[in-house]
Design a protein around this motif. Sequence first.
Motif, mmCIF file in Angstrom:
data_model
loop_
_atom_site.group_PDB
_atom_site.id
_atom_site.type_symbol
_atom_site.label_atom_id
_atom_site.label_comp_id
_atom_site.label_asym_id
_atom_site.label_seq_id
_atom_site.Cartn_x
_atom_site.Cartn_y
_atom_site.Cartn_z
ATOM 1 N N THR A 25 0.835 -1.207 0.000
ATOM 2 C CA THR A 25 0.000 0.000 0.000
ATOM 3 C C THR A 25 0.861 1.246 0.000
ATOM 4 O O THR A 25 0.598 2.203 -0.753
ATOM 5 N N ARG A 26 1.907 1.266 0.822
ATOM 6 C CA ARG A 26 2.800 2.435 0.857
ATOM 7 C C ARG A 26 3.542 2.591 -0.468
ATOM 8 O O ARG A 26 3.726 3.711 -0.952
ATOM 9 N N ALA A 27 3.969 1.489 -1.063
ATOM 10 C CA ALA A 27 4.667 1.563 -2.341
ATOM 11 C C ALA A 27 3.735 2.095 -3.438
ATOM 12 O O ALA A 27 4.158 2.881 -4.294
ATOM 13 N N TYR A 28 2.463 1.700 -3.381
ATOM 14 C CA TYR A 28 1.510 2.187 -4.389
ATOM 15 C C TYR A 28 1.294 3.692 -4.254
ATOM 16 O O TYR A 28 1.209 4.416 -5.259
ATOM 17 N N LYS A 29 1.209 4.195 -3.016
ATOM 18 C CA LYS A 29 1.026 5.633 -2.813
ATOM 19 C C LYS A 29 2.239 6.419 -3.308
ATOM 20 O O LYS A 29 2.100 7.464 -3.942
ATOM 21 N N ARG A 32 2.124 6.441 -7.049
ATOM 22 C CA ARG A 32 1.083 7.342 -7.559
ATOM 23 C C ARG A 32 1.534 8.789 -7.517
ATOM 24 O O ARG A 32 1.309 9.551 -8.459
ATOM 25 N N VAL A 33 2.202 9.171 -6.431
ATOM 26 C CA VAL A 33 2.706 10.544 -6.329
ATOM 27 C C VAL A 33 3.776 10.812 -7.378
ATOM 28 O O VAL A 33 3.779 11.848 -8.052
ATOM 29 N N VAL A 39 3.800 13.170 -14.859
ATOM 30 C CA VAL A 39 2.804 13.586 -15.848
ATOM 31 C C VAL A 39 2.668 15.104 -15.873
ATOM 32 O O VAL A 39 2.612 15.724 -16.950
ATOM 33 N N VAL A 40 2.639 15.728 -14.692
ATOM 34 C CA VAL A 40 2.513 17.184 -14.634
ATOM 35 C C VAL A 40 3.724 17.854 -15.268
ATOM 36 O O VAL A 40 3.593 18.818 -16.045
ATOM 37 N N LEU A 41 4.919 17.352 -14.953
ATOM 38 C CA LEU A 41 6.123 17.928 -15.561
ATOM 39 C C LEU A 41 6.137 17.721 -17.068
ATOM 40 O O LEU A 41 6.564 18.606 -17.823
ATOM 41 N N PHE A 42 5.679 16.568 -17.506
ATOM 42 C CA PHE A 42 5.646 16.282 -18.944
ATOM 43 C C PHE A 42 4.701 17.238 -19.670
ATOM 44 O O PHE A 42 4.973 17.654 -20.805
ATOM 45 N N LEU A 43 3.586 17.595 -19.037
ATOM 46 C CA LEU A 43 2.623 18.491 -19.666
ATOM 47 C C LEU A 43 3.036 19.951 -19.568
ATOM 48 O O LEU A 43 2.775 20.741 -20.488
#
Length: 292
Positions: A25-29, A32-33, A39-43
């Motif tokens: 669960t911690r690895a997934y969070k 995700r971050v 994605v934000v930097l790419f855009l």
Amino acid sequence: MTVVTDSSTPAAATPAPRRRKPLATRAYKVFRVVALIVVVLFLLAPLFWMLLASLKTNVDIYDTAKAVVFSPTFENYANVLQRNNYFVFIFNSFWVAFVSTALSIVLGVPAAYAMSRFTMHRSALVVLMARVIPGVSLLVPWYYVFSNLRMVGSFEVLILSHMFVALPLIVYIMMSYFDSLPLELEESAEVDGLTPIGAFRRITLPLSVAGIATAGILSFIFSWNNFMFALVLSGSKTKTLPVAIFDFVSYASIDWGGLMAAATVVTIPIMIIALFTQKYIVSGLTAGATKG
């Protein structure tokens, strides 16, 4: 002195140990971050580079040592807004986008209501096909017809061409939105004495403001950014911003500073509109996506 203790009194409750979250669960969070940041930097990276390049001279743009640290200049914006008279192109883009969106809403909202309430599936399929057909496949027939009518280069041609995409988009969005509104509201209004048109005008239409705003905003954004139709069908007096950007591209060279400044002028207004209207877009799309 003997102290008597009551064995029946329960001992002080000890706090239960906190259970650690599973490693997965911690690895997934964390993933995700990290993915969101990437994605934000790419855009945003191309927009950030465009903004920086608009403040540079052509020499500084080619100099990798001045990629971030440089002496900014507003000469490119002065060239765009004053010498090339881009305020005229801004007005042209706004006028075409506004009129085509308004006419598409006036025609598309009643059409979408009729298709939704009378289950006109075949008409809905035709609308969907018009939404899927590439606009470039119609440019040659349009140019032939409008050139014979001597209408190429006028605002009317640009508005009609933009409505070809805006109208199916508005109908498609509003059909889903009307499907989500309960039919019992209109039936109750008709029992109280309203006609079907009156129920639509007084009950359904006010409830569908969010959907209309969503469709109108998306239609306006499309028209503002449209390049293909305006390139072929516009004239020197009706040129829109996306087409006017190509004034900085010549056969021998490209004015990158002016090109980036012009692109910034095109991008900033529509980004501001999208930023302040995003809640209407999200609410309208989510409301039309669920039924009941």
